[in-house]
Design a protein around this motif. Structure first.
Motif, PDB file in Angstrom:
ATOM      1  N   ILE A 128      52.569  -2.762  23.906  1.00 13.61           N
ATOM      2  CA  ILE A 128      52.949  -4.142  24.236  1.00 13.61           C
ATOM      3  C   ILE A 128      54.318  -4.502  23.656  1.00 13.61           C
ATOM      4  CG2 ILE A 128      50.649  -5.086  24.696  1.00 13.61           C
ATOM      5  CD1 ILE A 128      50.518  -6.166  21.914  1.00 13.61           C
ATOM      6  N   ILE A 129      54.685  -3.889  22.533  1.00 10.01           N
ATOM      7  CA  ILE A 129      56.030  -4.139  21.979  1.00 10.01           C
ATOM      8  C   ILE A 129      57.088  -3.441  22.843  1.00 10.01           C
ATOM      9  CG2 ILE A 129      57.574  -3.765  19.999  1.00 10.01           C
ATOM     10  CD1 ILE A 129      55.561  -5.985  19.479  1.00 10.01           C
TER      11      ILE A 129
ATOM     12  N   ARG B 106      60.970  -6.068  28.863  1.00 15.20           N
ATOM     13  CA  ARG B 106      60.855  -7.266  29.713  1.00 15.20           C
ATOM     14  C   ARG B 106      61.854  -8.343  29.303  1.00 15.20           C
ATOM     15  NH1 ARG B 106      55.618  -7.652  28.866  1.00 15.20           N
ATOM     16  NH2 ARG B 106      55.825  -9.111  27.165  1.00 15.20           N
ATOM     17  N   GLU B 107      62.039  -8.486  27.985  1.00 16.57           N
ATOM     18  CA  GLU B 107      62.838  -9.612  27.498  1.00 16.57           C
ATOM     19  C   GLU B 107      64.315  -9.264  27.301  1.00 16.57           C
ATOM     20  OE1 GLU B 107      61.487 -12.351  27.642  1.00 16.57           O
ATOM     21  OE2 GLU B 107      59.368 -11.800  27.641  1.00 16.57           O
TER      22      GLU B 107
ATOM     23  N   VAL C  46      67.466   0.497  30.192  1.00 16.38           N
ATOM     24  CA  VAL C  46      66.439   1.317  29.538  1.00 16.38           C
ATOM     25  C   VAL C  46      66.326   2.652  30.277  1.00 16.38           C
ATOM     26  CG1 VAL C  46      64.009   1.483  28.877  1.00 16.38           C
ATOM     27  CG2 VAL C  46      65.174  -0.735  28.798  1.00 16.38           C
ATOM     28  N   ILE C  47      66.527   3.732  29.542  1.00 16.70           N
ATOM     29  CA  ILE C  47      66.412   5.057  30.168  1.00 16.70           C
ATOM     30  C   ILE C  47      65.161   5.805  29.719  1.00 16.70           C
ATOM     31  CG2 ILE C  47      68.871   5.430  30.637  1.00 16.70           C
ATOM     32  CD1 ILE C  47      68.717   7.361  28.074  1.00 16.70           C
TER      33      ILE C  47
ATOM     34  N   MET D 147      48.709 -13.132  27.360  1.00 21.38           N
ATOM     35  CA  MET D 147      49.353 -13.956  28.401  1.00 21.38           C
ATOM     36  C   MET D 147      50.492 -14.776  27.801  1.00 21.38           C
ATOM     37  SD  MET D 147      45.894 -15.102  30.380  1.00 21.38           S
ATOM     38  CE  MET D 147      46.594 -16.312  31.455  1.00 21.38           C
ATOM     39  N   ARG D 148      50.259 -15.358  26.623  1.00 17.21           N
ATOM     40  CA  ARG D 148      51.292 -16.159  25.959  1.00 17.21           C
ATOM     41  C   ARG D 148      52.510 -15.311  25.574  1.00 17.21           C
ATOM     42  NH1 ARG D 148      51.716 -21.517  25.896  1.00 17.21           N
ATOM     43  NH2 ARG D 148      52.777 -21.346  23.899  1.00 17.21           N
ATOM     44  N   MET D 149      52.254 -14.019  25.383  1.00 19.60           N
ATOM     45  CA  MET D 149      53.349 -13.114  25.010  1.00 19.60           C
ATOM     46  C   MET D 149      54.086 -12.600  26.246  1.00 19.60           C
ATOM     47  SD  MET D 149      51.183 -11.117  22.086  1.00 19.60           S
ATOM     48  CE  MET D 149      52.381 -10.189  21.198  1.00 19.60           C
ATOM     49  N   GLY D 150      53.628 -13.004  27.415  1.00 22.65           N
ATOM     50  CA  GLY D 150      54.292 -12.585  28.648  1.00 22.65           C
ATOM     51  C   GLY D 150      53.766 -11.286  29.211  1.00 22.65           C
ATOM     52  N   GLU D 151      52.694 -10.767  28.622  1.00 27.88           N
ATOM     53  CA  GLU D 151      52.139  -9.496  29.082  1.00 27.88           C
ATOM     54  C   GLU D 151      51.254  -9.750  30.318  1.00 27.88           C
ATOM     55  OE1 GLU D 151      52.503  -6.079  28.002  1.00 27.88           O
ATOM     56  OE2 GLU D 151      51.577  -6.118  29.965  1.00 27.88           O
TER      57      GLU D 151
END
Lengths: 136, 149
Positions: free
Chosen positions: A25-26, A32-33, A41-42, B72-76
């Motif tokens: 998720i990180i 994503r951000e 990103v490669i 969801m709040r983290m945008g995932e």
């Protein structure tokens, strides 16, 4: 063509980014951000060993690096990446917030440190600062 | 036994995590000592083993509905079992890692171990009592459990 790309100043050319973190998720959040258009990103890696493998195949210009990871931690990985490409820019993104860890990472060749948890703005600011630092 | 100041490090770390990563502050209650039995374990638990200057474990435990909303709040967008496991591990890792600001570099933390759906697998050291830090976030509750010699 490749030589021309190399000659282009860092301030304007597209830069290749590798994301290394054991948390999916990180990794996805960073990808994503990412608000800096010229960072592309490669590759992503979930530990230091995989990051070194990916980096050998296609060296990145910029790397975001976690520290606490299985198999090979981020501090050891930083040293290996710098050994392969001395001018790589490495931003440590870690929860380990003691000064000694930050100093150790910088000694091994990292260029910046962002403490988890982080906001989107903090991520962008840290990457922009990293790129600015490389231009001076 | 942990001191009040040491516990405050974990309370602040928990508060900071929810404000920053989950984009919404949590109500973090006062830590309490578990007098009898085992501390609470919910459906997903991320455990960090602590070694070095202090020994023991720190774990974050939460329900699937809470983790779903956090993601969801983290945008995932991928609200999968794997990402819920990943999230509880990351919360425990982040709060424990942040504690090194006060405990120093000899407060050594492991990579996260995740337990999903099997509370018996979450073991605290027999000879050490656990403190529970209650976390209320939106309509959900979770716990950070700190068990250090």
């Amino acid at each position: 063509m490749a030589a021309a790309a190399q000659a282009e100043p860092l301030a304007t050319r597209k830069l290749k980014l590798m994301i290394c973190d054991d948390s999916n998720i990180i990794r996805r959040k960073i990808e994503r951000e990412l608000k800096i258009d010229r960072l592309q990103v490669i590759s992503t890696a979930s530990n230091g060993r995989l990051a070194v493998e990916a980096f050998r195949k296609e060296p990145a210009d910029v790397v975001t690096m976690d520290i606490t990871m299985p198999e090979m931690d981020g501090i050891e990985c930083v040293e290996k990446l710098v050994g392969i490409k001395p001018d790589v820019l490495i931003l440590i993104i870690s929860a380990l917030s003691d000064k000694a860890t930050a100093i150790e990472a910088l000694k091994r060749g990292a260029n910046g440190f962002l403490c988890k948890p982080f906001t989107d703005k903090q991520l962008t600011d840290a990457l922009e600062e990293l790129l600015r630092g490389a231009q001076t | 036994m942990m001191t009040k100041v040491e516990l405050e490090t974990f309370v602040e770390g928990t508060t900071h995590y929810f404000e920053t990563a989950a984009n919404q502050p949590a109500s973090v209650g006062s830590p309490y000592l578990v007098n009898e039995g085992k501390p609470t374990v919910q459906e997903f638990t991320g455990l960090i083993s602590i070694a070095g200057k202090r020994r023991g474990i720190v774990y974050f435990t939460a329900s699937r509905p809470m983790l779903t909303v956090m993601l969801m709040r983290m945008g995932e967008t991928e609200l999968t079992q794997e990402n819920m496991c990943d999230l509880v591990g990351e919360v425990a890792n982040t709060i424990s890692g942040n504690a090194r600001r006060d405990f120093g570099k000899d407060f050594m933390i492991s990579v996260p171990q995740v337990v999903a759906g099997d509370p018996e697998k979450v073991q605290t050291p027999d000879n050490t009592r656990s403190f529970v830090i209650p976390i209320n976030w939106r309509s959900h509750s979770a716990q950070l459990v700190v068990c250090l010699e």
